[in-house]
Scaffold this active site. Sequence first.
Site, PDB file in Angstrom:
ATOM      1  N   GLU A 181       0.830  -1.218   0.000  1.00 37.58           N
ATOM      2  CA  GLU A 181       0.000   0.000   0.000  1.00 37.58           C
ATOM      3  C   GLU A 181       0.864   1.268   0.000  1.00 37.58           C
ATOM      4  O   GLU A 181       1.096   1.872   1.048  1.00 37.58           O
ATOM      5  CB  GLU A 181      -0.950   0.025   1.201  1.00 37.58           C
ATOM      6  CG  GLU A 181      -1.898   1.216   1.163  1.00 37.58           C
ATOM      7  CD  GLU A 181      -2.793   1.323   2.391  1.00 37.58           C
ATOM      8  OE1 GLU A 181      -3.624   2.254   2.431  1.00 37.58           O
ATOM      9  OE2 GLU A 181      -2.662   0.493   3.308  1.00 37.58           O
ATOM     10  N   LYS A 218      -2.788  -2.068  -2.943  1.00 36.31           N
ATOM     11  CA  LYS A 218      -3.824  -1.165  -2.441  1.00 36.31           C
ATOM     12  C   LYS A 218      -3.384   0.258  -2.779  1.00 36.31           C
ATOM     13  O   LYS A 218      -2.378   0.750  -2.264  1.00 36.31           O
ATOM     14  CB  LYS A 218      -4.018  -1.340  -0.935  1.00 36.31           C
ATOM     15  CG  LYS A 218      -5.141  -0.462  -0.373  1.00 36.31           C
ATOM     16  CD  LYS A 218      -5.461  -0.811   1.078  1.00 36.31           C
ATOM     17  CE  LYS A 218      -6.547   0.107   1.618  1.00 36.31           C
ATOM     18  NZ  LYS A 218      -6.934  -0.233   3.014  1.00 36.31           N
TER      19      LYS A 218
END
Length: 319
Positions: A181, A218
């Site tokens: 992420e 993500k």
Amino acid sequence: MKSIDLNEQQLQKMKTHPGFIAALDQSGGSTPGALRLYGIKEGAWSNEDEMFAIVHQMRTRMITSPSFTGERIIGAILFENTMDRDIEGQPTADYLWNVKRVVPFLKVDKGLAAEKDGVQLMKPMPALAALLEKAKAKRIFGTKMRSVIKQASGAGIKDIVNQQFELAAQIIAAELMPIVEPEVDIHCPEKAKAEALLKAAILEKLNQLPAGQLVMLKLTLPEQDNFYADFVKHPKVLRVVALSGGYSREEANNRLRRNHGIVASFSAGPCRRALGPAIRCRVQRHAGQLHSEYLLRHPTPKQAMIAESEDRMTASGPR
């Protein structure tokens, strides 16, 4: 690094099932804000242990709701304290999968370092190996770790991606699925340029992954529609999920709609709204009950009056 040996059912669910990933991984710093969203003010606890006990009751109420099922929710990201607790007599991760068919993930980062070269790397994680071992024993499927890009800095973004994939290698070696992420701040002055730099750096790392190794990504919803289509179809990417990043629910949903093949992984506020009115009402009513219980244990004259009023509201149910 070795290939991942994962629960095949969970792997297939994450790869193909429609739905979203519920981000329930608020830690000590962000938990008070999450609790406020559910009507529990900071005066409802006197120390961190009480705060985490309250938030676990709130999460239990949410997860056990009939609205919280694997039909719409494909995964849930937890933090360590939640992983260590039980829901209805089962470890949280077991309950999520065995009862709800929701794939459990664990937040493993310890927060952000100070900004340097336009980015915030993750703080050091000296105990990561032990945490991964515990997560595997608790039947966690994968992990999540967040860093933040503030500026379109080539050097900084390269550092972000290098750190993310170095840790991803350690996570894969522990037979867990890493969610990488590297968030691009939605207020980044040259957000589209930062996203282009990030895409190039991630593609380079993906193409270097050994056979049999996968990651999830993500990412902040991009400025250009379908900008991450190359990731969606990349053989080394299990799934691409989007973070809300501070966009309003309407803006986040509109952007998500325009980026095909990406599913949502939104945090407390958007998740609460996405689950629908039934679960919202249930959690909010429980929040009032938790707050009243605390006030009854620690009454002052003013608090006693508030508790009596809240008890009457709880007894009458939602309006």
